[in-house]
Structures are given as C-alpha cells and as structure tokens.
Design an enzyme around this catalytic site. Structure first.
Site, mmCIF file in Angstrom:
data_model
loop_
_atom_site.group_PDB
_atom_site.id
_atom_site.type_symbol
_atom_site.label_atom_id
_atom_site.label_comp_id
_atom_site.label_asym_id
_atom_site.label_seq_id
_atom_site.Cartn_x
_atom_site.Cartn_y
_atom_site.Cartn_z
ATOM 1 N N HIS A 133 0.824 -1.195 0.000
ATOM 2 C CA HIS A 133 0.000 0.000 0.000
ATOM 3 C C HIS A 133 0.869 1.260 0.000
ATOM 4 O O HIS A 133 2.072 1.203 0.225
ATOM 5 C CB HIS A 133 -0.915 0.031 1.227
ATOM 6 C CG HIS A 133 -2.075 -0.895 1.136
ATOM 7 N ND1 HIS A 133 -1.972 -2.249 1.404
ATOM 8 C CD2 HIS A 133 -3.369 -0.674 0.796
ATOM 9 C CE1 HIS A 133 -3.166 -2.814 1.240
ATOM 10 N NE2 HIS A 133 -4.023 -1.889 0.872
ATOM 11 N N LYS A 137 -0.981 5.101 4.550
ATOM 12 C CA LYS A 137 -1.911 4.199 5.237
ATOM 13 C C LYS A 137 -1.479 4.033 6.688
ATOM 14 O O LYS A 137 -0.303 3.791 6.962
ATOM 15 C CB LYS A 137 -1.952 2.842 4.526
ATOM 16 C CG LYS A 137 -2.981 1.876 5.078
ATOM 17 C CD LYS A 137 -3.091 0.638 4.201
ATOM 18 C CE LYS A 137 -4.104 -0.345 4.730
ATOM 19 N NZ LYS A 137 -5.441 0.233 4.906
#
EC number: 1.17.1.8
Length: 247
Positions: A133, A137
């Site tokens: 990711h 995040k």
C-alpha cells in the site's frame, strides 16, 4: 432514490464516494460530513444510508451513532477488531431493521481474490500473503490482508490442514512478518502504490499466485455503490462485500 451521507467527505476516499453518488441516477447526496461535523448532520439531512471512510479511531463510534439514528451504514474504514464487531452486532439487536456492512475492501477484484484464496488454500501445503500500500496508510497489516488470512485459516481448519511448514527458529527483526491465525502476512509501504495484494500458495514443484491491484481509488466505487444499494436488504452485521454478492 436512496439518500446517502458520506462521513470523511474531504478524505481521499470520501471525495471519490461523493463523485460516485452524484453520478448515480438512483442515489442522491444528502450530506457530506467532514471531521468538524457529526452523524447528527446526516440524520438532520434525512440520510437513509451513510458511507464511512473516516479513521480507525472514529469509525466504531460513528457506526454506533448511525444505529442510534436509524441509518444504515456502509463502512470502508479498516482497523476493526473482533471485539468491536461484536459490540456492533449486539447494538444492532436494538434496531433489527438496520443493516451494517463493514468491508475490508470494496474493489471487486480484491473481494474475488479473497474468495479464490479461501477456496484454494485447502489444496496447498504453504500459504503466505504480501500486501502493498501507499505510505500514508495508518494501519498494518491492511484490513484486506487480515480478512484474507482469516478466510484462509478457516478454510484450512475446516479441511483439517495444519500450519504451513516453517523451520525458522531465529527471527529477531521480525522478517517473517505478522502471523494472523497461523498465516504469515507481510506489509509493504511504498510511494507510488495504491492498494495491492498477493496470496502465494505452494506445493512441491508448483506455486499459485493470486494477485489483485487497485491502481486508482475509483476502482473501489462499484463496490461502494453495490453496498449502498444492498445494505437495507441485509439487516444485521455483514463483514465483507462478498456477503452481498452471488458467490
């Protein structure tokens, strides 16, 4: 028309949800609630469904407030624990007509990958997960990876399969990653990524790789809109968008 409120409206996901709702002929935007607003704003606007893409520290309180307000909830914020889910399930007994969907991932490819992985896991000796990711995040492992690991573990337990073989006895730096119900999960945070997952399954002489890639957050919108349209037809708590799909 379904009247929709968006919580976390100015966030990366919230802005996409607003655009998707405005572009859907059967939906109307009732309220766009940011960090300085509250669920009460959605209730005053007459929202029937609220979509929550806020932060892990706020999402459970939002869901309980939505239940109290009589509003169905579609939640994409991750960081949920089993204890938090049980609290929501218990609260919903007071409002049995309401539906709450908590989905670790709204990308249809990711939902299908999780189902494919659970189906395949009983046929392979080894399985590990790599999730990748963007570095903004806040939680790791991702909710998607956690949900994937739990589905794999349940399928293997039902089939009577033991843990993946692993002779590691010395790992002071945690190189083998997190372990979720016996499944190793590795988290990568890298600029340029959005949301990606690889499920690696191995047998002697072969490997199966199931990979899903979201290159843009617009990929989550068909799943979000599916949730908004279906949540009222599914009273109670549903975890995972696959609960609304004919799989």
């Amino acid at each position: 028309m379904i009247s929709v409120a968006v919580l976390g409206a100015s966030g990366r996901m919230g802005s996409h949800v607003i655009e998707a709702v405005n572009g859907a002929p059967d939906l109307e935007l009732a309220a766009a609630v940011d960090h300085d607003g509250s669920v009460a704003d959605a209730a005053r606007a007459g929202a029937q469904v609220a979509v929550d893409f806020t932060v892990p520290s706020a999402t459970e309180a939002n869901v309980h407030a939505l239940i109290d307000a009589g509003i169905h909830a579609v939640v994409g914020t991750t960081g949920w624990t089993e204890e938090a889910l049980l609290r929501v399930e218990e609260h919903l007994k007071e409002r049995p007509e309401l539906g709450v969907l908590i989905a670790p991932n709204f990308a249809l490819g990711a939902v299908l990958s999780m189902r494919f992985a659970a189906a395949a896991a009983r046929y392979f000796e080894s399985v590990e997960i790599v999730e990748l990711h963007h570095p903004d995040k806040v939680d790791a492992p991702s909710g998607t990876a956690t949900h994937t690991a739990m589905g794999i573990a349940a399928a293997r337990a039902a089939a009577g399969i033991g843990p993946s073989p692993d002779a590691t006895t010395h790992d002071p730096e945690g190189a083998r990653g997190a372990v979720i119900e016996g499944v190793h999960v590795h988290a990568v945070r890298l600029r340029g990524l959005v949301a990606h997952e690889e499920i690696l399954l191995g047998n002697p002489g072969e490997q199966l790789t199931i990979r899903t890639d979201s290159f843009d957050r617009v990929s989550f919108m068909p799943g979000v809109l599916l949730g908004v349209r279906e949540v009222a037809r599914h009273p109670g708590l549903t975890v995972g968008l696959d609960g609304y799909m004919a799989l």
